[in-house]
Design a protein around this motif. Structure first.
Motif, mmCIF file in Angstrom:
data_model
loop_
_atom_site.group_PDB
_atom_site.id
_atom_site.type_symbol
_atom_site.label_atom_id
_atom_site.label_comp_id
_atom_site.label_asym_id
_atom_site.label_seq_id
_atom_site.Cartn_x
_atom_site.Cartn_y
_atom_site.Cartn_z
ATOM 1 N N VAL A 1 0.851 -1.189 0.000
ATOM 2 C CA VAL A 1 0.000 0.000 0.000
ATOM 3 C C VAL A 1 0.886 1.238 0.000
ATOM 4 C CG1 VAL A 1 -1.745 1.303 1.269
ATOM 5 C CG2 VAL A 1 -1.840 -1.201 1.245
ATOM 6 N N CYS A 2 0.545 2.196 -0.850
ATOM 7 C CA CYS A 2 1.298 3.451 -0.922
ATOM 8 C C CYS A 2 0.400 4.614 -0.529
ATOM 9 C CB CYS A 2 1.810 3.673 -2.345
ATOM 10 S SG CYS A 2 2.710 5.237 -2.564
ATOM 11 N N THR A 3 0.868 5.438 0.413
ATOM 12 C CA THR A 3 0.178 6.687 0.725
ATOM 13 C C THR A 3 0.745 7.765 -0.202
ATOM 14 O OG1 THR A 3 1.758 7.106 2.522
ATOM 15 C CG2 THR A 3 -0.323 6.071 3.112
ATOM 16 N N GLU B 1 -0.555 16.664 -0.986
ATOM 17 C CA GLU B 1 -0.853 17.751 -0.059
ATOM 18 C C GLU B 1 -0.430 17.327 1.343
ATOM 19 O OE1 GLU B 1 -4.660 20.531 -1.132
ATOM 20 O OE2 GLU B 1 -5.076 18.595 -0.246
ATOM 21 N N PRO B 2 -0.139 18.276 2.228
ATOM 22 C CA PRO B 2 0.237 17.930 3.605
ATOM 23 C C PRO B 2 -0.910 17.261 4.354
ATOM 24 C CG PRO B 2 0.825 20.210 3.089
ATOM 25 C CD PRO B 2 -0.045 19.736 1.982
ATOM 26 N N SER B 3 -0.562 16.429 5.325
ATOM 27 C CA SER B 3 -1.564 15.774 6.154
ATOM 28 C C SER B 3 -0.889 15.231 7.404
ATOM 29 C CB SER B 3 -2.232 14.623 5.389
ATOM 30 O OG SER B 3 -3.035 13.841 6.251
ATOM 31 N N THR B 4 -1.619 15.234 8.498
ATOM 32 C CA THR B 4 -1.146 14.575 9.722
ATOM 33 C C THR B 4 -2.057 13.400 10.051
ATOM 34 O OG1 THR B 4 -0.228 16.633 10.606
ATOM 35 C CG2 THR B 4 -0.633 14.850 12.173
ATOM 36 N N ARG B 5 -3.315 13.702 10.448
ATOM 37 C CA ARG B 5 -4.226 12.650 10.897
ATOM 38 C C ARG B 5 -4.515 11.622 9.809
ATOM 39 N NH1 ARG B 5 -4.755 17.071 13.413
ATOM 40 N NH2 ARG B 5 -5.143 18.001 11.380
ATOM 41 N N THR B 6 -4.844 12.076 8.608
ATOM 42 C CA THR B 6 -5.252 11.135 7.556
ATOM 43 C C THR B 6 -4.094 10.231 7.152
ATOM 44 O OG1 THR B 6 -6.877 12.735 6.754
ATOM 45 C CG2 THR B 6 -6.283 10.934 5.276
ATOM 46 N N ARG B 7 -2.941 10.815 6.881
ATOM 47 C CA ARG B 7 -1.800 10.003 6.453
ATOM 48 C C ARG B 7 -1.393 9.011 7.553
ATOM 49 N NH1 ARG B 7 3.008 10.200 3.153
ATOM 50 N NH2 ARG B 7 2.675 12.297 2.363
ATOM 51 N N MET B 8 -1.229 9.494 8.761
ATOM 52 C CA MET B 8 -0.753 8.625 9.834
ATOM 53 C C MET B 8 -1.744 7.507 10.140
ATOM 54 S SD MET B 8 2.222 9.680 10.533
ATOM 55 C CE MET B 8 3.290 11.120 10.444
ATOM 56 N N SER B 9 -3.032 7.831 10.127
ATOM 57 C CA SER B 9 -4.010 6.792 10.446
ATOM 58 C C SER B 9 -4.114 5.756 9.337
ATOM 59 C CB SER B 9 -5.378 7.408 10.739
ATOM 60 O OG SER B 9 -5.892 8.104 9.635
ATOM 61 N N GLN C 1 -1.551 4.874 7.443
ATOM 62 C CA GLN C 1 -0.337 4.063 7.617
ATOM 63 C C GLN C 1 -0.523 3.045 8.736
ATOM 64 O OE1 GLN C 1 2.921 6.769 8.269
ATOM 65 N NE2 GLN C 1 2.702 7.760 6.290
ATOM 66 N N LEU C 2 -1.048 3.508 9.860
ATOM 67 C CA LEU C 2 -1.258 2.618 10.995
ATOM 68 C C LEU C 2 -2.290 1.549 10.670
ATOM 69 C CD1 LEU C 2 -0.526 2.001 13.904
ATOM 70 C CD2 LEU C 2 -2.226 3.699 14.635
ATOM 71 N N ALA C 3 -3.355 1.941 9.959
ATOM 72 C CA ALA C 3 -4.392 0.984 9.583
ATOM 73 C C ALA C 3 -3.822 -0.114 8.692
ATOM 74 C CB ALA C 3 -5.528 1.712 8.867
ATOM 75 N N VAL D 1 3.849 -0.989 3.724
ATOM 76 C CA VAL D 1 3.440 0.395 3.508
ATOM 77 C C VAL D 1 4.604 1.218 2.978
ATOM 78 C CG1 VAL D 1 2.435 2.450 4.555
ATOM 79 C CG2 VAL D 1 1.786 0.189 5.394
ATOM 80 N N LEU D 2 4.366 1.917 1.873
ATOM 81 C CA LEU D 2 5.335 2.836 1.284
ATOM 82 C C LEU D 2 4.781 4.246 1.386
ATOM 83 C CD1 LEU D 2 7.968 3.202 -0.428
ATOM 84 C CD2 LEU D 2 6.499 3.075 -2.450
ATOM 85 N N ASN D 3 5.547 5.153 1.965
ATOM 86 C CA ASN D 3 5.112 6.535 2.141
ATOM 87 C C ASN D 3 5.744 7.423 1.071
ATOM 88 O OD1 ASN D 3 3.678 5.878 4.554
ATOM 89 N ND2 ASN D 3 5.636 5.835 5.632
ATOM 90 N N PHE D 4 4.912 7.991 0.222
ATOM 91 C CA PHE D 4 5.360 8.851 -0.859
ATOM 92 C C PHE D 4 5.493 10.276 -0.343
ATOM 93 C CE2 PHE D 4 4.183 11.908 -4.154
ATOM 94 C CZ PHE D 4 5.043 11.573 -5.191
#
Length: 316
Positions: free
Chosen positions: A49-51, A55-63, A65-67, A75-78
């Motif tokens: 899964v790639c995020t 655009e910037p994000s805190t809650r959406t991106r982190m949750s 990733q954790l999910a 998980v790959l973070n772009f």
């Protein structure tokens, strides 16, 4: 762009607009199971899964990733700031290159309306896309977590609720997804049902059909009378033209939620906010941190909801 494949299995989650009531409730039910601790930590083992956030994000991106991690996915973070997007690579080419590396799930946030649906059109048949917010259009997982939070507090029958959405609806993809979900869950066969109120300055309310069926007001004190839930929205100054509000102080005076104002709502009314909070602008500290606030529960529910969505679109 359809969200299902030929067998009616959900292939993408792009919007809550038009999502059948049964599918919406199934996602909420599954999210509640995850929130209660019933987790299969190998559900997405072997899935990448790639995020993909532009655009910037805190809650959406982190949750997200954790999910994904809790379900056993890789998980790959772009990071757009260090990617080839800075060299002119299009979002479509970025997607296709990551697909070639074996990525099958993409959580996409983009500043342009319709950008995620456009990427879904160009994706390979086995690829799943989840809209993590595009322009002003939609933020479906935020809408789902808001509904889960509201259901936990008020029960599953939305048809008797009075819900008030306050603030910058014009620029809010969250408000649009919440409205889609509230209409779906609060509908009754006789045409009666949930009462949705919307309040804000005329300059911050949409001029299209977004508010059809809603009770629109510019008087927050009147709009708060007897409501069961208040959904406050952030002033999205990064999306605004100059002059839409006179000043932050005047906005807070007219549309800020204070403890004294909240007393106009029902005694057991709850307060929601998608974050990030502009404290002292749309909401005061005593409300945001008070006993009627469900803001942190929304954050916690975000992980459970995103687990349910990832499982639904990615589990084969």
């Amino acid at each position: 762009m359809t969200q299902t494949n030929g067998t009616e299995r959900m292939q993408h989650l792009l919007t809550l607009d038009g999502l059948p009531r049964a599918q919406l409730i199934e996602l909420l039910d599954r999210a509640q199971q995850f929130a209660d601790g019933h987790v299969d930590r190998a559900a997405l083992a072997g899935t990448a899964v790639c995020t993909l956030f532009f655009e910037p994000s805190t809650r959406t991106r982190m949750s997200f990733q954790l999910a994904a991690q809790r379900l056993g996915a890789d998980v790959l973070n772009f990071d757009v700031s260090t990617s080839s997007a800075r060299k002119g690579e299009t979002a479509r080419d970025t997607l296709r290159n990551l697909e070639a590396m074996g990525m099958s799930g993409f959580v996409v946030r983009h500043q342009d309306d319709g950008a995620v649906a456009a990427l879904a059109e160009s994706a390979e048949p086995g690829t799943a896309l989840i809209n993590a917010g595009d322009g002003r259009s939609a933020h479906p997982t935020q809408g789902l977590l808001d509904m889960l939070t509201l259901r936990q507090a008020k029960g599953g029958d939305f048809s008797r609720l009075k819900v008030l959405i306050v603030g910058d609806v014009r620029h809010s993809r969250v408000a649009r997804s919440d409205l889609h979900a509230l209409r779906t869950l609060g509908a009754t066969e006789g045409g009666q049902g949930i009462e949705i109120r919307v309040c804000g300055p005329q300059s911050l309310l949409p001029q299209d059909h977004t508010l059809d069926g809603c009770i629109v007001s510019h008087d927050l004190d009147a709009a708060l009378e007897g409501v069961d839930a208040v959904m406050m929205l952030r002033l999205q100054r990064e999306r605004m033209e100059e002059g839409l509000i006179s000043s932050l102080d005047e906005y807070h005076r007219d549309y800020g939620l204070t403890q004294s104002r909240l007393r106009r709502a029902a005694n057991d009314a709850v307060v929601l906010h998608p974050g990030p909070i502009n404290r002292g602008v749309e909401i005061t500290d005593e409300v945001a941190d008070g006993p009627q606030s469900l803001i942190l529960r929304q954050v916690a529910n975000g992980v459970a909801v995103r687990m349910a969505v990832l499982e639904r679109v990615l589990r084969r």
